[in-house]
Design a protein around this motif. Sequence first.
Motif, PDB file in Angstrom:
ATOM      1  N   PRO A  11       0.836  -1.207   0.000  1.00  0.00           N
ATOM      2  CA  PRO A  11       0.000   0.000   0.000  1.00  0.00           C
ATOM      3  C   PRO A  11       0.872   1.259   0.000  1.00  0.00           C
ATOM      4  CG  PRO A  11      -0.846  -1.605   1.563  1.00  0.00           C
ATOM      5  CD  PRO A  11       0.459  -2.153   1.081  1.00  0.00           C
ATOM      6  N   MET A  12       0.465   2.249  -0.789  1.00  0.00           N
ATOM      7  CA  MET A  12       1.310   3.415  -0.984  1.00  0.00           C
ATOM      8  C   MET A  12       1.272   4.402   0.181  1.00  0.00           C
ATOM      9  SD  MET A  12       0.852   4.066  -5.092  1.00  0.00           S
ATOM     10  CE  MET A  12       1.951   5.467  -5.165  1.00  0.00           C
ATOM     11  N   GLY A  13       0.273   4.339   1.038  1.00  0.00           N
ATOM     12  CA  GLY A  13       0.257   5.198   2.216  1.00  0.00           C
ATOM     13  C   GLY A  13       0.159   6.673   1.870  1.00  0.00           C
ATOM     14  N   ILE A  14      -0.931   7.054   1.223  1.00  0.00           N
ATOM     15  CA  ILE A  14      -1.134   8.449   0.815  1.00  0.00           C
ATOM     16  C   ILE A  14      -2.018   9.149   1.849  1.00  0.00           C
ATOM     17  CG2 ILE A  14      -1.992   9.972  -0.992  1.00  0.00           C
ATOM     18  CD1 ILE A  14       0.356   8.270  -1.907  1.00  0.00           C
ATOM     19  N   PRO A  15      -1.502  10.121   2.592  1.00  0.00           N
ATOM     20  CA  PRO A  15      -2.345  10.856   3.547  1.00  0.00           C
ATOM     21  C   PRO A  15      -3.414  11.661   2.817  1.00  0.00           C
ATOM     22  CG  PRO A  15       0.005  11.217   3.975  1.00  0.00           C
ATOM     23  CD  PRO A  15      -0.103  10.569   2.632  1.00  0.00           C
ATOM     24  N   ALA A  16      -4.623  11.589   3.309  1.00  0.00           N
ATOM     25  CA  ALA A  16      -5.742  12.274   2.646  1.00  0.00           C
ATOM     26  C   ALA A  16      -5.491  13.777   2.532  1.00  0.00           C
ATOM     27  CB  ALA A  16      -7.040  12.008   3.396  1.00  0.00           C
ATOM     28  N   PHE A  17      -4.903  14.367   3.562  1.00  0.00           N
ATOM     29  CA  PHE A  17      -4.718  15.821   3.532  1.00  0.00           C
ATOM     30  C   PHE A  17      -3.747  16.246   2.441  1.00  0.00           C
ATOM     31  CE2 PHE A  17      -3.366  20.014   5.076  1.00  0.00           C
ATOM     32  CZ  PHE A  17      -4.624  20.590   5.285  1.00  0.00           C
ATOM     33  N   SER A  18      -2.819  15.329   2.070  1.00  0.00           N
ATOM     34  CA  SER A  18      -1.892  15.644   0.979  1.00  0.00           C
ATOM     35  C   SER A  18      -2.630  15.807  -0.344  1.00  0.00           C
ATOM     36  CB  SER A  18      -0.841  14.538   0.837  1.00  0.00           C
ATOM     37  OG  SER A  18      -0.034  14.447   1.980  1.00  0.00           O
ATOM     38  N   LEU A  19      -3.793  15.151  -0.465  1.00  0.00           N
ATOM     39  CA  LEU A  19      -4.607  15.268  -1.671  1.00  0.00           C
ATOM     40  C   LEU A  19      -5.592  16.423  -1.569  1.00  0.00           C
ATOM     41  CD1 LEU A  19      -5.438  11.482  -2.257  1.00  0.00           C
ATOM     42  CD2 LEU A  19      -3.488  12.795  -3.114  1.00  0.00           C
ATOM     43  N   ILE A  20      -6.193  16.561  -0.387  1.00  0.00           N
ATOM     44  CA  ILE A  20      -7.208  17.598  -0.187  1.00  0.00           C
ATOM     45  C   ILE A  20      -6.603  18.979  -0.386  1.00  0.00           C
ATOM     46  CG2 ILE A  20      -8.724  18.658   1.535  1.00  0.00           C
ATOM     47  CD1 ILE A  20      -9.024  15.799   2.726  1.00  0.00           C
ATOM     48  N   SER A  21      -5.416  19.174   0.167  1.00  0.00           N
ATOM     49  CA  SER A  21      -4.759  20.474   0.050  1.00  0.00           C
ATOM     50  C   SER A  21      -4.231  20.655  -1.368  1.00  0.00           C
ATOM     51  CB  SER A  21      -3.606  20.562   1.049  1.00  0.00           C
ATOM     52  OG  SER A  21      -2.917  21.784   0.919  1.00  0.00           O
ATOM     53  N   GLY A  22      -4.921  21.445  -2.141  1.00  0.00           N
ATOM     54  CA  GLY A  22      -4.505  21.696  -3.520  1.00  0.00           C
ATOM     55  C   GLY A  22      -5.231  20.868  -4.545  1.00  0.00           C
ATOM     56  N   GLY A  23      -6.181  20.019  -4.096  1.00  0.00           N
ATOM     57  CA  GLY A  23      -6.943  19.231  -5.062  1.00  0.00           C
ATOM     58  C   GLY A  23      -6.076  18.306  -5.886  1.00  0.00           C
ATOM     59  N   LYS A  24      -5.076  17.698  -5.246  1.00  0.00           N
ATOM     60  CA  LYS A  24      -4.151  16.814  -5.954  1.00  0.00           C
ATOM     61  C   LYS A  24      -4.751  15.417  -6.076  1.00  0.00           C
ATOM     62  CE  LYS A  24      -0.425  19.497  -3.869  1.00  0.00           C
ATOM     63  NZ  LYS A  24       0.694  19.492  -2.897  1.00  0.00           N
ATOM     64  N   SER A  25      -4.166  14.597  -6.952  1.00  0.00           N
ATOM     65  CA  SER A  25      -4.689  13.245  -7.136  1.00  0.00           C
ATOM     66  C   SER A  25      -3.559  12.263  -7.414  1.00  0.00           C
ATOM     67  CB  SER A  25      -5.712  13.197  -8.275  1.00  0.00           C
ATOM     68  OG  SER A  25      -5.134  13.622  -9.494  1.00  0.00           O
ATOM     69  N   VAL A  26      -3.848  10.999  -7.104  1.00  0.00           N
ATOM     70  CA  VAL A  26      -2.921   9.903  -7.358  1.00  0.00           C
ATOM     71  C   VAL A  26      -3.643   8.884  -8.222  1.00  0.00           C
ATOM     72  CG1 VAL A  26      -1.577   8.016  -6.335  1.00  0.00           C
ATOM     73  CG2 VAL A  26      -1.702  10.245  -5.186  1.00  0.00           C
ATOM     74  N   GLY A  27      -2.987   8.365  -9.237  1.00  0.00           N
ATOM     75  CA  GLY A  27      -3.629   7.403 -10.125  1.00  0.00           C
ATOM     76  C   GLY A  27      -2.633   6.430 -10.702  1.00  0.00           C
ATOM     77  N   GLY A  28      -3.134   5.560 -11.557  1.00  0.00           N
ATOM     78  CA  GLY A  28      -2.294   4.568 -12.203  1.00  0.00           C
ATOM     79  C   GLY A  28      -2.602   4.499 -13.685  1.00  0.00           C
ATOM     80  N   SER A  29      -1.736   3.801 -14.422  1.00  0.00           N
ATOM     81  CA  SER A  29      -1.920   3.652 -15.860  1.00  0.00           C
ATOM     82  C   SER A  29      -1.343   2.315 -16.285  1.00  0.00           C
ATOM     83  CB  SER A  29      -1.222   4.796 -16.605  1.00  0.00           C
ATOM     84  OG  SER A  29      -1.426   4.715 -17.998  1.00  0.00           O
ATOM     85  N   ASP A  30      -1.929   1.726 -17.339  1.00  0.00           N
ATOM     86  CA  ASP A  30      -1.455   0.424 -17.795  1.00  0.00           C
ATOM     87  C   ASP A  30      -0.667   0.571 -19.101  1.00  0.00           C
ATOM     88  OD1 ASP A  30      -3.691   0.990 -19.320  1.00  0.00           O
ATOM     89  OD2 ASP A  30      -4.897  -0.654 -18.562  1.00  0.00           O
ATOM     90  N   THR A  31      -1.095  -0.095 -20.164  1.00  0.00           N
ATOM     91  CA  THR A  31      -0.364  -0.004 -21.428  1.00  0.00           C
ATOM     92  C   THR A  31      -1.185   0.824 -22.419  1.00  0.00           C
ATOM     93  OG1 THR A  31      -1.246  -2.178 -22.083  1.00  0.00           O
ATOM     94  CG2 THR A  31       0.923  -2.125 -21.044  1.00  0.00           C
ATOM     95  N   GLY A  32      -1.630   0.220 -23.514  1.00  0.00           N
ATOM     96  CA  GLY A  32      -2.404   0.986 -24.470  1.00  0.00           C
ATOM     97  C   GLY A  32      -3.017   0.101 -25.529  1.00  0.00           C
ATOM     98  N   SER A  33      -4.003   0.637 -26.211  1.00  0.00           N
ATOM     99  CA  SER A  33      -4.679  -0.078 -27.289  1.00  0.00           C
ATOM    100  C   SER A  33      -3.743  -0.215 -28.491  1.00  0.00           C
ATOM    101  CB  SER A  33      -5.917   0.701 -27.714  1.00  0.00           C
ATOM    102  OG  SER A  33      -5.526   1.929 -28.320  1.00  0.00           O
TER     103      SER A  33
END
Length: 334
Positions: free
Chosen positions: A264-286
Amino acid sequence: MTDINAYAAKEAGAKLEPYSFDPGAIGAHEVDVKVSACGVCHSDLSMINNDWGFGQYPMVPGHEAIGEITEIGSAVKNLKVGQTVGVGWNAESCMHCAPCLSGTQQRCQTGVPTIISKGGFADRVRVQDIWAVPIPDGMDAKSAGPLFCGGITVFSPFVDYDLKPTDRVAVIGIGGLGHLALQFARAWGCEVTAFTTSMDKEDELKELGAHHVANSRDADSMKKLKGKFDFILSTVNVSLDWPSYLATLRSNGRLITVGAVDKPMGIPAFSLISGGKSVGGSDTGSPDRVAKMLEFCTRHDIKPMVEYFPMEKVNEALEHLESGKARYRVVLTN
């Protein structure tokens, strides 16, 4: 039909050994590709060791194969015998589930990975026609294999997350994936920073496309980067101090991981809330996305840095990759 001669792991964690099998009659929408070269990826190691829990043995790894089409099925219309193509992570998609119909065939609900289908560490590989993507004129086919996994993996987030040439982009982990991400970001027009723990590679990283190189182990350097980046792409598969990276994002900034971090990456919620930031993932492609990436590479002269091993030395190549000595991708040649 002649047998396919390959190298396979007979069980999880085993050394690869010669293995032959009969692929049966070619399907209507399948093509056979005579493999001239195949990249070696960390995902091959993970699959051989069954780190992700869905390995099937005997396993023929290899999902960055390049070669010439030697046979096509009766319903294949978009390819021809003699054409040079590449094959990536995917070997088969159903073409009728929601992801397939929406143009994200790499997320097919019943899709078959090339490794499960029997991969490219072989003299021949068989895949569904849509996953055999033609190599553009002017591209060096021998070194192109890593683009079909490493390349598309770091290219897709740029499209999916609408990167702009005015964006400030950082890349974490400058290895097989990261060295391609730097080249893509520079060609995209972005201001590019490479995060590294090896400052002795600074000159090389700048040659690859980085405008700036930052030592991620230097707390003072990290603090000076607070609020700098619009987009951070992480290519590492280990846990890091993610809050310190989130602090370097600007408002609405994104941290996207393409590295398969196993904890688990351990992302504190406040790190996202402050500034409207986001964490995501991506795979390969079509397949279409892969083709566009190859065009982009040809246009901007983007190439993997490659070390070559003969196919029969596949175990030496895997050991070289696992040791961390590869600069930056390894390719097996037939």
